[in-house]
Scaffold this active site. Structure first.
Site, short mmCIF file in Angstrom:
data_model
loop_
_atom_site.label_atom_id
_atom_site.label_comp_id
_atom_site.label_asym_id
_atom_site.label_seq_id
_atom_site.Cartn_x
_atom_site.Cartn_y
_atom_site.Cartn_z
N SER A 252 6.54 120.80 9.09
CA SER A 252 5.12 120.86 9.43
C SER A 252 4.60 119.50 9.85
O SER A 252 5.09 118.45 9.38
CB SER A 252 4.34 121.36 8.20
OG SER A 252 2.95 121.18 8.37
N TYR B 134 1.85 120.90 -0.32
CA TYR B 134 2.44 121.62 0.80
C TYR B 134 3.22 120.65 1.69
O TYR B 134 4.39 120.89 2.03
CB TYR B 134 1.36 122.34 1.60
CG TYR B 134 1.87 122.90 2.90
CD1 TYR B 134 2.72 124.00 2.91
CD2 TYR B 134 1.50 122.34 4.13
CE1 TYR B 134 3.21 124.52 4.11
CE2 TYR B 134 1.98 122.86 5.33
CZ TYR B 134 2.84 123.94 5.29
OH TYR B 134 3.32 124.45 6.48
#
Length: 336
Positions: free
Chosen positions: A128, A153
């Site tokens: 990501s 995350y």
């Protein structure tokens, strides 16, 4: 090709499965169908994939290692595309345990399955843009330092890169990590900005605009993401013969391991993004301006030169076209 796609009922996973099924590959998809968002939407994606004879679905939670390893024993995968993860930066602030279970434990068992696979040619896994964290040097390059994540995350995605490199180095598994930048498009997740904005504008409800609208994102259309994933999958990572431990390149290795950004190479302001949605809907949004949320970064912008040099592809979908396609899908799917 016999491909395992994890997170097959998810937004990106569904589209990747469909791409390879159309090419005639055998695809085994797994998903735990959790209720992080509307399970009916996930089921609807799976119903479309079930129309292909070469698609097999198994409901499996990757954190259940026995189920994952049994799957690898049942099928001799030539390629593994790991797209399953607990998504969402803000959710990681309130439910960090979900990220340890899905993104760390789950990915570990995928790596273990790959380690024992005799026919595996390539592991591709989703990372990501969030890994860039406190870095403010734009555009984000795969050669930048990513040691300062600001959400669990992001930290879990950085951990996936480190875990994959370790297995690549120890066991020779060709592995490629792809850092996705703000993916949007038809069949998208209900927790994503474009989905929330379109839904609320059509309802006549105000939309939340974080950082008082001073956000910028490298919005990347789903078809471009899928094209990038497909091209990378077909070109397994190889060792970098010029890699030097005295000045290590973060994006490659003496092992068969690589990292790429997949973004539109165009940072768009949140205000312009909302204006594009308003134009496509023919409606004005009521805006509720709020401060920057914990875990969010003010801007993302992808340097994709390495991706282009590797597979000859650059995302190119115009924002207006991409938003229009999403709005059309949303109206048809929800009857609005």
């Amino acid at each position: 090709m016999r491909i395992l796609v994890t997170g097959a009922a998810g937004f990106i996973g569904y589209h990747v499965c469909e791409y390879f099924l159309r090419e005639g590959a055998e695809v085994v998809g797994i998903d735990n169908l959790n209720d992080y968002y509307d399970v009916a939407l996930k089921q609807a994606r799976l119903e479309r994939l079930a129309l292909y004879d070469s698609f097999i679905f198994r409901k499996i939670d990757m954190a259940n290692g026995g189920d994952v390893l049994a799957l690898f024993q049942e099928f001799s995968f030539t390629h593994v595309i790991n797209l399953a993860a607990q998504a969402g930066v803000r959710h990681s602030i309130t439910h960090p345990e979900d990220y340890v279970r899905s993104n760390l434990d789950g990915f570990f068992y995928i790596l273990e399955g790959c380690r024992n696979s005799k026919e595996l040619k390539h592991l591709v896994f989703a990372s990501s843009s969030s890994v860039y964290g406190l870095n403010t040097l734009m555009p984000y390059s795969v050669r930048h330092n990513v040691d300062h994540p600001i959400s669990l995350y992001a930290a879990s995605k950085k951990s996936n890169e480190l875990m994959a490199h370790t297995y690549s180095y120890l066991y020779g598994i060709p592995s490629t990590g792809l850092r996705f930048f703000t993916v949007y498009g038809p069949w998208g997740r209900p927790d994503m900005a474009i989905f929330l904005f379109v839904d609320k504008i059509l309802r006549g409800d105000p939309i939340d605009v974080f950082n008082h609208g001073k956000m910028r994102r490298d919005f990347t259309y789903i078809d471009d993401i899928v094209e990038g994933v497909a091209r990378v999958t077909k070109k397994p990572a190889t060792p970098n013969p010029d890699w030097n431990g005295r000045s290590p390149d973060p994006a490659s290795s003496p092992a068969p391991f690589k990292i790429f950004n997949i973004g539109n190479n165009n940072s768009v302001s949140l205000e312009d993004f909302i204006a594009t949605i308003e134009e496509c809907l023919g409606m004005q949004a009521q805006k509720n301006y709020l401060p920057l949320q914990p875990g969010d970064v003010p801007e993302t912008y992808a340097d994709i030169d390495d991706l282009f040099n590797h597979v000859g592809f650059r995302p190119h979908t115009d924002l207006t076209l991409g938003v229009s396609n999403f709005v059309s899908w949303f109206r048809e799917y929800y009857g609005k």
